[in-house]
Write an enzyme that holds these catalytic residues in place. Sequence first.
Site, mmCIF file in Angstrom:
data_model
loop_
_atom_site.group_PDB
_atom_site.id
_atom_site.type_symbol
_atom_site.label_atom_id
_atom_site.label_comp_id
_atom_site.label_asym_id
_atom_site.label_seq_id
_atom_site.Cartn_x
_atom_site.Cartn_y
_atom_site.Cartn_z
ATOM 1 N N ASP A 144 0.843 -1.192 0.000
ATOM 2 C CA ASP A 144 0.000 0.000 0.000
ATOM 3 C C ASP A 144 0.883 1.247 0.000
ATOM 4 O O ASP A 144 2.080 1.182 0.293
ATOM 5 C CB ASP A 144 -0.956 0.017 1.192
ATOM 6 C CG ASP A 144 -0.224 0.049 2.526
ATOM 7 O OD1 ASP A 144 0.775 -0.702 2.683
ATOM 8 O OD2 ASP A 144 -0.623 0.818 3.422
ATOM 9 N N GLU A 209 0.002 -1.012 5.804
ATOM 10 C CA GLU A 209 1.079 -0.462 6.628
ATOM 11 C C GLU A 209 0.955 1.044 6.810
ATOM 12 O O GLU A 209 1.204 1.567 7.903
ATOM 13 C CB GLU A 209 2.430 -0.800 5.990
ATOM 14 C CG GLU A 209 3.639 -0.532 6.893
ATOM 15 C CD GLU A 209 4.162 0.899 6.814
ATOM 16 O OE1 GLU A 209 4.917 1.314 7.700
ATOM 17 O OE2 GLU A 209 3.788 1.604 5.850
#
Length: 554
Positions: A144, A209
């Site tokens: 991400d 994250e």
Amino acid sequence: MRCTRRLRLNIPHYVAVFGGLCAPSRLPVPACKHQGSSTMSDDFAAPFFAHVDAHVPQYIAELGEAVAIPSVSADLPTHLPDILKMMEWTKAYAERLGGTASLLPNPKGKDDSGHALPPILLAEFRAAVGSEKKKTVCCYAHLDVQPAAKEDGWDSDPFVLTEREGKLFGRGSTDDKGPALSWLWVIEAHRKLGRDLPVNVKLMFEGMEESGSDGMFEAITDLSKQGKFLNDVDFFCISDNYWLGANKPCLTYGLRGLAYFTVSVQCCEQDLHSGVLGGTVHESMTDLVRLMSSLIDSSGKILVPGIMDDVAPVTSEEEALYEGIDFDCGSYKKENKISTGKLLHENKKDLLMARWRYPTLSLHGIEGAFAGPGAKTVIPAKVIGKFSLRLVPDQDPKRIEKCVFEHLNKVFAELGSPNKMEVGMIHGARSWLSDPKHPNFEAAARATQKVYGALPDYTREGGSIPITTAFEESTKMNVCLLPVGACDDMAHSQNEKYNKRNLVNGVKVLGLYLHELGSLKGPKPSACRCVELTPEELMEPGAFMRGFKCKCVM
């Protein structure tokens, strides 16, 4: 069988008697020893380097494909399909290379707002020969990215990888899609060169994250159990941080923890006109400014009693690590656009220690106060101050919370204000400190030296990567932070980039790192699950000198 478990002992007597040894409560015991100066990476390096150099156009093209997927975890309602697409893209890549891969449903299911959370990618590549005897490394990364838009100040579309002057610009290029794909490129190189893997490789890639790693901590705890994905892992490697400078590589062995607080003050039920009601009420902003100014002074000294009580003193061995670090205070000011011309510390050692190994307190902002352009004569009804402390080894977030609560309540009582004050800690994470002499770090250092021609600096960082502690505490295995990006990569900012040089050399370092791990002799660290020695057993003759081993060597 030798034990490599990380023992958490509280026996200061031993440290006093055997002065010069590091505190066993913080540094893991080395698991294995290196076989010698020549390793299996030596005969692999030349053909591997040639392969990497020949495939740079492929790597850039594939990184471009990954960057083009806007896997922004901060906006799940919009971008969850993109995160899933990124996960599926990477899973398919791993399977094409002959690995086994699966998407683990997120253990939390949904976030606090009710949005579905993305799965976690688990992939495994086992050595063709002797895999049961070979050691296993797990490589963590995240797929991400932070939000980005060209109108934010980017010079090019953030989701179109753009090469300019040897730099690859794009959101996620360095944080963390470039390093994540590098592991796949290393596996691919072994396949194309007809070389077996020197170790078994596992990948654990997440998609949250940048938004708190929802579900990852629960997954790590569960997967560390007997017979599950992480239970046989001997070493962990994470490439999700950066060099101290722009030219010299480093290995990171310490991270600060975090305690994030809010303090709110409310004086009324609605905002008030300062011309009509000013001078008649106890204003919330006035109280909040007094409270926040009581936390730290302008020299950076933390004013909260008790915060510094548990900070470990600096040892001569630790102090020596700072001497050879490639760092210049002047360049640091320039790189970070510190235009005042003055830092809190003007010499390298003191500045780096303040940044890495001492706690700090920062004031972040005030919610509820007028912050727009122009002038607005308002008395805010409720204001919320936000601040955080970066924590160092031996500091417990719970104890820090108690110190902060007691201090702010005491200061507020002294103000004699009738307003309502509340304090809250919204996040707490312990610091992490490893041993730069652990074989995992030594393997990474040798690989770095063979690529760059010099040993890396050993650094700590002021930021926090909670996943590091989660892996180590759940599995008891060593975690090495092996950054491949430069300090000026602008992760999270406009014009994030990944130097082409760092991409190429990063793949080379990670590939040789696997071979250096494969050269370590001794049993698999994860194979020992014995009960740790008690303090009484450690008092038996010879127990201490055996290195805090488990009961199977007694």
